[in-house]
Design a protein around this motif. Structure first.
Motif, PDB file in Angstrom:
ATOM      1  N   UNK A  33      -7.736  -2.536  37.847  1.00  0.00           N
ATOM      2  CA  UNK A  33      -8.355  -3.516  36.961  1.00  0.00           C
ATOM      3  C   UNK A  33      -7.268  -4.428  36.421  1.00  0.00           C
ATOM      4  N   UNK A  34      -7.602  -5.709  36.243  1.00  0.00           N
ATOM      5  CA  UNK A  34      -6.592  -6.689  35.843  1.00  0.00           C
ATOM      6  C   UNK A  34      -5.896  -6.271  34.558  1.00  0.00           C
ATOM      7  N   UNK A  35      -6.664  -5.693  33.648  1.00  0.00           N
ATOM      8  CA  UNK A  35      -6.071  -5.332  32.351  1.00  0.00           C
ATOM      9  C   UNK A  35      -4.952  -4.305  32.521  1.00  0.00           C
ATOM     10  N   UNK A  36      -5.193  -3.300  33.368  1.00  0.00           N
ATOM     11  CA  UNK A  36      -4.171  -2.282  33.615  1.00  0.00           C
ATOM     12  C   UNK A  36      -2.974  -2.906  34.320  1.00  0.00           C
ATOM     13  N   UNK A  37      -3.276  -3.793  35.282  1.00  0.00           N
ATOM     14  CA  UNK A  37      -2.206  -4.421  36.050  1.00  0.00           C
ATOM     15  C   UNK A  37      -1.330  -5.285  35.143  1.00  0.00           C
ATOM     16  N   UNK A  38      -1.979  -6.062  34.288  1.00  0.00           N
ATOM     17  CA  UNK A  38      -1.216  -6.966  33.409  1.00  0.00           C
ATOM     18  C   UNK A  38      -0.334  -6.164  32.448  1.00  0.00           C
ATOM     19  N   UNK A  39      -0.877  -5.073  31.928  1.00  0.00           N
ATOM     20  CA  UNK A  39      -0.074  -4.224  31.037  1.00  0.00           C
ATOM     21  C   UNK A  39       1.162  -3.723  31.750  1.00  0.00           C
ATOM     22  N   UNK A  40       0.996  -3.309  32.994  1.00  0.00           N
ATOM     23  CA  UNK A  40       2.127  -2.739  33.728  1.00  0.00           C
ATOM     24  C   UNK A  40       3.144  -3.837  34.052  1.00  0.00           C
ATOM     25  N   UNK A  41       2.638  -5.000  34.427  1.00  0.00           N
ATOM     26  CA  UNK A  41       3.539  -6.098  34.789  1.00  0.00           C
ATOM     27  C   UNK A  41       4.371  -6.522  33.577  1.00  0.00           C
ATOM     28  N   UNK A  42       3.790  -6.385  32.379  1.00  0.00           N
ATOM     29  CA  UNK A  42       4.551  -6.715  31.171  1.00  0.00           C
ATOM     30  C   UNK A  42       5.814  -5.873  31.091  1.00  0.00           C
ATOM     31  N   UNK A  43       5.769  -4.683  31.649  1.00  0.00           N
ATOM     32  CA  UNK A  43       6.954  -3.813  31.615  1.00  0.00           C
ATOM     33  C   UNK A  43       7.750  -3.888  32.904  1.00  0.00           C
ATOM     34  N   UNK A  44       7.076  -4.115  34.002  1.00  0.00           N
ATOM     35  CA  UNK A  44       7.755  -4.163  35.308  1.00  0.00           C
ATOM     36  C   UNK A  44       7.462  -5.535  35.920  1.00  0.00           C
ATOM     37  N   UNK A  45       8.190  -6.549  35.507  1.00  0.00           N
ATOM     38  CA  UNK A  45       7.855  -7.921  35.929  1.00  0.00           C
ATOM     39  C   UNK A  45       7.988  -8.124  37.434  1.00  0.00           C
ATOM     40  N   UNK A  46       8.672  -7.189  38.117  1.00  0.00           N
ATOM     41  CA  UNK A  46       8.827  -7.386  39.562  1.00  0.00           C
ATOM     42  C   UNK A  46       7.513  -7.159  40.298  1.00  0.00           C
ATOM     43  N   UNK A  47       6.549  -6.560  39.635  1.00  0.00           N
ATOM     44  CA  UNK A  47       5.262  -6.296  40.274  1.00  0.00           C
ATOM     45  C   UNK A  47       4.402  -7.554  40.267  1.00  0.00           C
ATOM     46  N   UNK A  48       3.448  -7.571  41.204  1.00  0.00           N
ATOM     47  CA  UNK A  48       2.578  -8.744  41.306  1.00  0.00           C
ATOM     48  C   UNK A  48       1.132  -8.292  41.412  1.00  0.00           C
ATOM     49  N   UNK A  49       0.243  -9.049  40.740  1.00  0.00           N
ATOM     50  CA  UNK A  49      -1.190  -8.742  40.798  1.00  0.00           C
ATOM     51  C   UNK A  49      -1.896  -9.898  41.484  1.00  0.00           C
ATOM     52  N   UNK A  50      -2.796  -9.597  42.383  1.00  0.00           N
ATOM     53  CA  UNK A  50      -3.587 -10.684  42.988  1.00  0.00           C
ATOM     54  C   UNK A  50      -5.060 -10.312  42.992  1.00  0.00           C
ATOM     55  N   UNK A  51      -5.872 -11.351  42.941  1.00  0.00           N
ATOM     56  CA  UNK A  51      -7.294 -11.166  43.208  1.00  0.00           C
ATOM     57  C   UNK A  51      -7.452 -11.450  44.698  1.00  0.00           C
TER      58      UNK A  51
END
Lengths: 300, 383, 374
Positions: free
Chosen positions: B264-282
């Motif tokens: 879910x985007x919310x979980x992904x965004x939270x994680x990216x806030x800590x691990x900016x190297x990660x990427x989320x896509x729709x």
């Protein structure tokens, strides 16, 4: 009662007969009432409720209930559900076997070999993991078993090939065995500790080596404990879906998870969920009945 | 949509344990509060019979709300109290089904505000559990974004006010994966290299829905042939699926043991806030678009306070604060305008119109179809 | 008590011994349970180890069985040293105090246990188990389980289980202790019959002196880890070496006294109360005269009434203090002018009734009063 005051006329001279009769009638009510009510409310009643739900095909929260029938039970025989039941049994029986194989030597050693003043400490040490949540323990196993985890780091350090156990059946057995081993050890310990050592001496006296004594006396004598421990672990593992789901990967659907899905998943098919629950309850009850019967014959 | 949502990935996700308790709680509450199975089933529609409208608006200065964990905080509640003088007590749940079971069994009578997800609004209104909202008592409803003016799950927002929304997509580490991942194709094209290296959400509709979209069908397909086709398509990538988990993939993804997680985007965004190297896509083929809403149940003891709460949450400042705090998207256009540009331009929070156009909300399907979905899910997770 | 052990086996070097204990010591957690025991048990003998609880008799038996290893000394069975020989390799079988039957096996399987371990051929096993059960009259209950048997029946099964293996020595640990009096008498008789018929060496541990006296060929009396005397039941009873034995086995009147010088065969002893008793000292005293002794007179050796016989050295006037009628005999307590109270047992030959307070005469011969070391 009769043991402490063999002559009630002497002990209670002032109480007329009818009062004593009343007291006798009330006593079971007073003594058994609270727990009886508890059992009725939290065990008998819910079970009856589930039984009724299971007899309403396709019972769903919010739907007007249809006529009674056994459709839900017929549904269970679909291969898709049979496979789930088979998998659960496989997980549960396997875990029980591993717990027994690992737990017996430990319990045996603590009960019969370890210095008696260390026994309690050893037991406490062994059940210490029970004080943490089983979920935490499952997550700990993820950390250990994941491809870059502790296990593979260790194996790598010794030049051994890495293992991919996480998200596969081995991880389920490891996690569940770890979770339920303390229960097995405790029950086996209780059973082994009661073992009459003179029987071992008698066996030895009659020509049995240690190994022969173990198989011909120790194991049969502790069979009730083995059965009780096995049954407890079996029932507990049948009901556990968290550990299989966390460690077992994509193919870890278990009966209890299936039931959960029927009640709180998208389909909310309470009827089917109830019928699977009833089958589970029935299976467990039959095993317990067998245990009691078997245990009785062995009681000395 | 998500049955379980936990924005705090760092705490070992306790969802499974909670689910465990939920079952017990639901079972016992169900038992304690109804007379027999039939009554239990009937109670769903019978919930309306236990009205306590008489108590509404009686100047009761307490508002009980039933919501997701994290959706309220002390600051929000105390601001509300300063403004209105109403004391708020918030109880939380972590799955729509748990909430529904409690409400249906009659355990929700104390609540004047509940936060069901989109499909659950549809279901609850269908069962007559929700009051029709009185538009005249609401301010700022016209500030909602177009997509939420007339949502599929609740025509004209008759029963619900959208509170927050998000998407479902894929999260991965581009440096590790060393390829451009635009959607589900990547997984089907590289199944052999991804053995047990992806996770998918533990939800039948999300997983089969994403596959349906990948095949070019609707996420809400009710065509058994299409659903079967999606199931068979999914079987192709089964070797790549490490597990079906909604939470719990985070550490392994960050550590490189997993390549891609459906999240879910919310979980992904939270994680990216800590691990900016990660990427989320729709995914290109689209995704599910989920909305959590606010509703007033028919049994609400204090509907006046409930309206006060709705109006308070519709205020752009308060809606904007929710976005900042929860890293979750708002359907409130006026609130969007108040956000700092950095958040406004965050495509994970607010995907482009083109992407959004491909996103569909998951709506409930008929019983037979729902059973079909469930059976395919059981097969998928036990084969 | 001094170390007055009379070893009567010394001369019998040509006799074959089934069990020999040589200077056996056993220390548990710093406490000595068995001190320096020497014991030779002859082939085919019914040998009892008798003593109060805690005297080390069971430990001694367990060392023979192999459940305990001696701290010092040596155990031999048929001349073979048993050092480091585990119980299952020893040619002995034990009948345990609480029988220790296997609850999960039928009577038949319990008895067959030992033979099965030795891979006894089936036909022989059937025959031997059947015979053993017949021997103890349990053949009709072979299919039962121990929990379904009475104490006496369990006892029989335990016996059959030991005997079926045809051991060199059968060890019996308080075998009849758990049975009631009547059953015990019955089993005592059967034990002697079995022993006589089978000719196997029996070593029995018991605290029941009557049982030891009635069953045994020889008895070893143990006290605080030591053997005080080994002898036939008659020797043990009639010529106890120590006051402990005189007191422990049967009843006795024990009085501390001082010996005068020997006059011929007898010697006069003076008790602390001034009573003078003629005593026939044992050989030991003649060689090594000790002045401080305990005078022991068995109550049944004392006669009531008067006598003219000059053989009788000890005659006293006294007063009858207590009379306890016990059916076939009566216990009397006679107070002497010195203040000593003497217990006298008389069989009830006539129905003459003596009443407390009556003046009475008592007498016994010098050879019936023993001088024992203090």
């Amino acid at each position: 009662m009769t043991l402490t005051s063999p002559n009630p006329n002497l002990a209670e001279p002032a109480i007329p007969g009818w009062q004593r009769t009343l007291r006798k009638l009330l006593q079971p009510v007073i003594l058994l009432g609270p727990s009886g009510l508890w059992l009725l409310l939290l065990l008998v009643f819910p079970t009856l409720l589930i039984l009724e739900l299971s007899l309403i095909p396709g019972a769903r929260l919010g739907n007007p209930p249809g006529p009674y029938g056994i459709g839900n039970y017929i549904e269970i025989f679909k291969p898709v559900y049979l496979q789930v039941i088979w998998r659960s049994l496989y997980f549960a029986l396997g875990t029980t076997l591993f717990c027994l194989l690992l737990g017996f030597p430990v319990a045996y050693w603590i009960a019969l070999k370890a210095p008696s003043r260390w026994r309690n400490l050893l037991l406490v040490g062994f059940i210490l993991p029970l004080w943490t949540s089983s979920l935490l323990r499952a997550y700990a196993w993820i950390t250990i078993l994941r491809p870059s985890g502790l296990l593979n780091s260790l194996l790598g350090f010794f030049g051994l090939p890495g293992q991919e156990w996480l998200n596969r059946t081995p991880a389920v057995f490891i996690g569940m065995t770890y979770s339920y081993l303390p229960y097995m050890v405790l029950i086996l310990y209780a059973s082994l500790e009661k073992l009459d050592r003179r029987l071992l001496e008698a066996a030895s006296d009659l020509g049995a080596t240690q190994q022969q004594s173990f198989w011909r006396v120790t194991v049969p004598q502790t069979m009730p404990g083995i059965a009780a421990g096995g049954l407890l672990v079996l029932i507990a593992t049948l009901g556990d879906f968290a550990v299989p789901e966390l460690l077992g990967g994509a193919s870890s659907m278990t009966v209890s998870r299936l039931i959960y899905n029927q009640f709180l998943g998208a389909t909310r098919n309470w009827g089917l969920g109830s019928s699977i629950s009833m089958i589970l309850i029935l299976g467990v009850s039959i095993s317990i009945a067998l245990l009691l019967k078997y245990g009785d014959r062995d009681a000395i | 949509m998500p049955p379980v949502r936990n924005s705090n990935f760092n705490s070992l996700p306790p969802h499974s344990r909670r689910r465990f308790l939920q079952v017990a709680a639901a079972a016992t509450s169900g038992v304690m509060l109804s007379n027999c199975a039939r009554a239990l089933l009937n109670n769903a529609s019978g919930g309306t019979t236990v009205q306590s409208d008489g108590r509404a608006g009686s100047g009761n200065q307490t508002l009980r709300i039933y919501t997701w964990a994290n959706y309220t905080d002390d600051e929000l509640l105390s601001n509300f109290k300063d403004r209105t003088g109403i004391q708020v007590i918030a109880d939380t749940y972590d799955s729509n089904e748990t909430m529904l079971a409690k409400v249906q069994a009659g355990g929700g009578k104390d609540y004047s505000i509940i936060y069901p997800s989109d499909y659950m609004v549809d279901q609850m209104s269908g069962q007559g559990l929700l009051s029709l909202l009185d538009r005249s008592k609401l301010d700022g409803i016209n500030q909602l974004m177009d997509k939420w003016q007339n949502p599929a799950y609740d025509k004209n927002n008759a029963h619900s006010i959208p509170a927050v929304w998000g998407t479902t997509g894929l999260i991965f580490n581009p440096d590790v994966i060393q390829a451009e991942v635009k959607g589900w194709d990547y997984i089907w094209d590289n199944t052999e290299d991804l053995t047990r290296q992806i996770t998918m959400i533990s939800d039948v509709r999300e997983v089969l829905g994403a596959t349906l979209q990948y095949l070019g069908y609707s996420i809400n397909s009710t065509d058994p042939a299409q659903i079967k086709e999606a199931y068979e398509k999914l079987l192709e990538i089964k070797p790549a699926i490490a597990s079906f988990v909604t939470n719990g993939w985070e550490d392994q993804l960050a550590g490189g043991d997993l390549m891609i997680s459906m999240a879910y985007s919310q979980d992904a965004i939270s994680l990216i806030a800590e691990k900016p190297e990660l990427q989320y896509i729709v995914p290109e083929s689209g995704s599910s678009l989920w909305t959590d809403t606010m509703v007033i149940p028919k049994t609400a003891p204090n509907s006046e306070a409930a309206y006060a709460w709705l109006n308070f949450m519709l205020e752009p400042e308060n809606a904007a604060r929710l976005v900042e705090r929860l890293k979750i998207s708002t359907p409130n256009a006026a609130a969007f305008d108040k956000l700092p540009p950095k958040l406004q331009q965050n495509e994970n929070l607010f995907p482009s119109k083109a992407v959004l156009a491909k996103c569909e909300g998951i709506v409930p399907v008929k019983e037979e179809i729902s059973n079909l979905y469930d059976q395919f899910w059981t097969r998928l997770t036990s084969s | 008590m001094s170390q007055t052990v009379i070893q009567q086996d010394v001369a019998e070097t040509d006799t074959m011994f089934d069990v020999e204990l040589r200077k056996v010591f056993k220390v548990y957690n710093g406490e000595t349970a068995v001190r320096n025991i020497d014991l030779n048990i002859r082939q085919g003998e019914f040998f009892s180890i008798l003593g109060p609880s805690g005297c080390g008799k069971t430990t001694t038996l367990r060392m023979i069985a192999g459940f305990e290893e001696p701290t010092g000394g040596e155990v031999l069975i048929r001349g073979q040293s048993m050092a480091n020989v585990p119980p299952y390799k020893r040619p002995v079988n034990t009948v345990f105090q609480s029988y220790a039957l296997f609850g999960h096996m039928s009577v038949w399987d319990n008895v067959a246990f030992g033979l099965r371990l030795k891979d006894c051929p089936k036909s022989e096993l059937q025959q031997r188990v059947g015979e053993s059960l017949e021997l103890v009259k349990m053949d009709s209950l072979a299919r039962r389980f121990p929990a379904q048997l009475s104490g006496g029946q369990q006892q029989r099964v335990a016996l059959a289980r030991a005997l079926v293996n045809r051991p060199t020595v059968v060890l019996l640990d308080e075998p009849l202790g758990a049975l009631d009096l009547k059953l015990r008498k019955e089993m005592q008789l059967e034990l002697t019959t079995l022993h006589r018929d089978l000719g196997v060496t029996f070593v029995m541990v018991t605290h029941d002196q009557e049982e030891a006296l009635s069953l045994s060929d020889r008895i070893a009396v143990m006290n605080i880890g030591k053997i005080e005397q080994i002898g036939t039941p008659t020797e043990i009873y009639e010529q106890p070496c120590t006051a402990f034995i005189a007191d422990f086995i049967g009843d006795t009147n024990l009085m501390p006294a001082e010996l005068a010088t020997l006059q011929g065969e007898t010697v006069e002893a003076t008790t602390r109360s001034g009573l003078k008793i003629w005593v026939k000292p044992q050989a030991l005293f003649k060689e090594n005269p000790t002045r401080e002794v305990l005078v022991s007179i068995r109550p049944e050796k004392i006669q009531l009434g008067s006598t003219d016989s000059s053989e009788i050295a000890n005659r006293y006037d006294g007063t009858l203090k207590h009379v306890m009628y016990l059916g076939n005999h009566t216990h009397y307590q006679v107070e002497l002018p010195s203040g000593d109270v003497i217990t006298v047992f008389q069989t009830n030959r006539s129905s003459e009734q003596l009443k407390p307070g009556m003046p009475i005469q008592i007498y016994w011969s010098a050879s019936d009063s023993l001088a024992l070391p203090v």
